[in-house]
Design a protein around this motif. Structure first.
Motif, mmCIF file in Angstrom:
data_model
loop_
_atom_site.group_PDB
_atom_site.id
_atom_site.type_symbol
_atom_site.label_atom_id
_atom_site.label_comp_id
_atom_site.label_asym_id
_atom_site.label_seq_id
_atom_site.Cartn_x
_atom_site.Cartn_y
_atom_site.Cartn_z
ATOM 1 N N HIS A 32 -10.029 -9.900 -13.374
ATOM 2 C CA HIS A 32 -9.801 -10.195 -12.033
ATOM 3 C C HIS A 32 -9.152 -9.319 -10.715
ATOM 4 N N TYR A 33 -8.697 -9.006 -10.262
ATOM 5 C CA TYR A 33 -8.589 -8.212 -9.225
ATOM 6 C C TYR A 33 -7.748 -8.777 -7.848
ATOM 7 N N TRP A 34 -6.899 -8.636 -7.467
ATOM 8 C CA TRP A 34 -6.334 -9.155 -6.636
ATOM 9 C C TRP A 34 -4.958 -8.257 -5.445
ATOM 10 N N GLU A 35 -5.099 -8.354 -4.567
ATOM 11 C CA GLU A 35 -4.878 -7.270 -3.499
ATOM 12 C C GLU A 35 -3.124 -8.073 -2.785
ATOM 13 N N VAL A 36 -2.197 -7.669 -3.427
ATOM 14 C CA VAL A 36 -0.788 -8.601 -2.220
ATOM 15 C C VAL A 36 -0.402 -7.649 -1.278
ATOM 16 N N ALA A 37 -0.633 -7.887 -0.086
ATOM 17 C CA ALA A 37 -0.442 -7.346 1.673
ATOM 18 C C ALA A 37 0.598 -7.782 2.309
ATOM 19 N N TYR A 38 0.967 -6.969 2.758
ATOM 20 C CA TYR A 38 1.958 -7.387 4.602
ATOM 21 C C TYR A 38 1.034 -7.777 5.502
ATOM 22 N N ASN A 39 1.137 -7.745 6.677
ATOM 23 C CA ASN A 39 0.630 -7.290 6.926
ATOM 24 C C ASN A 39 1.315 -7.615 8.592
ATOM 25 N N PRO A 40 2.127 -6.516 8.495
ATOM 26 C CA PRO A 40 2.419 -6.783 10.752
ATOM 27 C C PRO A 40 1.960 -7.716 11.728
ATOM 28 N N TYR A 41 0.386 -7.138 11.633
ATOM 29 C CA TYR A 41 0.421 -7.953 12.674
ATOM 30 C C TYR A 41 -0.167 -9.365 12.690
ATOM 31 N N ALA A 86 -0.368 1.028 3.737
ATOM 32 C CA ALA A 86 -1.659 0.569 4.146
ATOM 33 C C ALA A 86 -2.307 1.635 5.328
ATOM 34 N N PHE A 87 -3.655 2.170 5.539
ATOM 35 C CA PHE A 87 -3.838 2.914 6.430
ATOM 36 C C PHE A 87 -4.699 1.827 7.949
ATOM 37 N N TRP A 88 -4.090 0.975 7.548
ATOM 38 C CA TRP A 88 -4.106 -0.276 8.001
ATOM 39 C C TRP A 88 -3.019 -0.604 8.817
ATOM 40 N N GLY A 89 -2.039 0.321 8.895
ATOM 41 C CA GLY A 89 -0.708 -0.594 8.672
ATOM 42 C C GLY A 89 0.159 -1.184 8.888
ATOM 43 N N GLY A 90 -0.039 -1.913 7.025
ATOM 44 C CA GLY A 90 -0.128 -2.627 6.252
ATOM 45 C C GLY A 90 1.318 -1.999 5.454
ATOM 46 N N TYR A 91 1.094 -3.187 4.294
ATOM 47 C CA TYR A 91 1.629 -2.571 2.907
ATOM 48 C C TYR A 91 0.865 -3.669 1.662
ATOM 49 N N SER A 92 0.696 -2.669 0.442
ATOM 50 C CA SER A 92 -0.130 -3.429 -0.454
ATOM 51 C C SER A 92 -0.416 -2.819 -1.377
ATOM 52 N N GLY A 93 -0.634 -3.180 -2.600
ATOM 53 C CA GLY A 93 -1.252 -2.568 -3.579
ATOM 54 C C GLY A 93 -1.585 -3.814 -4.551
ATOM 55 N N LEU A 149 -9.419 -10.630 -4.595
ATOM 56 C CA LEU A 149 -8.653 -12.007 -3.889
ATOM 57 C C LEU A 149 -7.852 -11.565 -3.144
ATOM 58 N N ALA A 150 -7.231 -11.766 -2.489
ATOM 59 C CA ALA A 150 -5.992 -11.214 -1.234
ATOM 60 C C ALA A 150 -4.597 -12.858 -1.274
ATOM 61 N N HIS A 151 -3.836 -12.100 -1.472
ATOM 62 C CA HIS A 151 -2.586 -12.812 -1.138
ATOM 63 C C HIS A 151 -1.793 -12.736 -0.193
ATOM 64 N N ASN A 152 -1.576 -13.088 1.167
ATOM 65 C CA ASN A 152 -0.661 -12.218 2.225
ATOM 66 C C ASN A 152 0.142 -12.443 2.002
ATOM 67 N N VAL A 153 2.257 -11.911 1.997
ATOM 68 C CA VAL A 153 3.468 -12.541 2.041
ATOM 69 C C VAL A 153 3.578 -11.647 3.257
#
Length: 135
Positions: free
Chosen positions: A122-131, A107-114, A76-80
């Motif tokens: 259950h696995y969660w990604e927390v990500a910042y997507n500059p786009y 991250a390889f796609w240009g963002g920042y995540s963990g 699951l992902a939560h973008n901030v």
């Protein structure tokens, strides 16, 4: 025709009370009680998160209950809105009883995540997507 949206994500859990506390009290998600059911609902932006006993969920689907904690291939992902918010949310999840799986990094796609794992594995990604504008 199926519309392109997800209405509810249901997580099968072994300990409904513990999982409900993690998401409600620990992460601060708004909880909505459902009378007459052994289920917890949380309102999210655009969808709902449900927690349901793993055995009951397997029975409802018609599957045997797996006792092996395996990676299902789903996260699951939560973008901030910022890199610092990624670190804050990961810290909040760990403070609430989650486990840090991967510290936040570029991250390889240009963002920042963990990644973190909730108490029910259950696995969660927390990500910042500059786009993506989340402001």
């Amino acid at each position: 025709m199926m519309k392109p949206k997800i209405s509810i994500v249901t997580l099968g859990v072994d300990d409904l009370d513990r999982a409900t506390r993690f998401y409600g009290e620990g992460l601060g998600l708004p909880r909505y009680d459902f009378e007459g059911g052994n289920i917890s609902f949380f309102s999210l932006e655009g969808t709902w998160l449900a927690l349901y006993p793993r055995e009951d969920l397997a029975k409802d689907i018609g599957l045997p209950v797996s006792t092996q904690p395996v990676f299902s291939g789903i996260t699951l992902a939560h973008n901030v809105a910022s890199k610092s918010e990624v670190d804050e949310v990961l810290g909040q999840a760990v403070a609430a009883g989650g486990k840090l799986i991967k510290s936040a990094q570029e991250a390889f796609w240009g963002g920042y995540s963990g990644y973190f794992q909730d108490p029910e594995r259950h696995y969660w990604e927390v990500a910042y997507n500059p786009y993506q504008d989340l402001t």
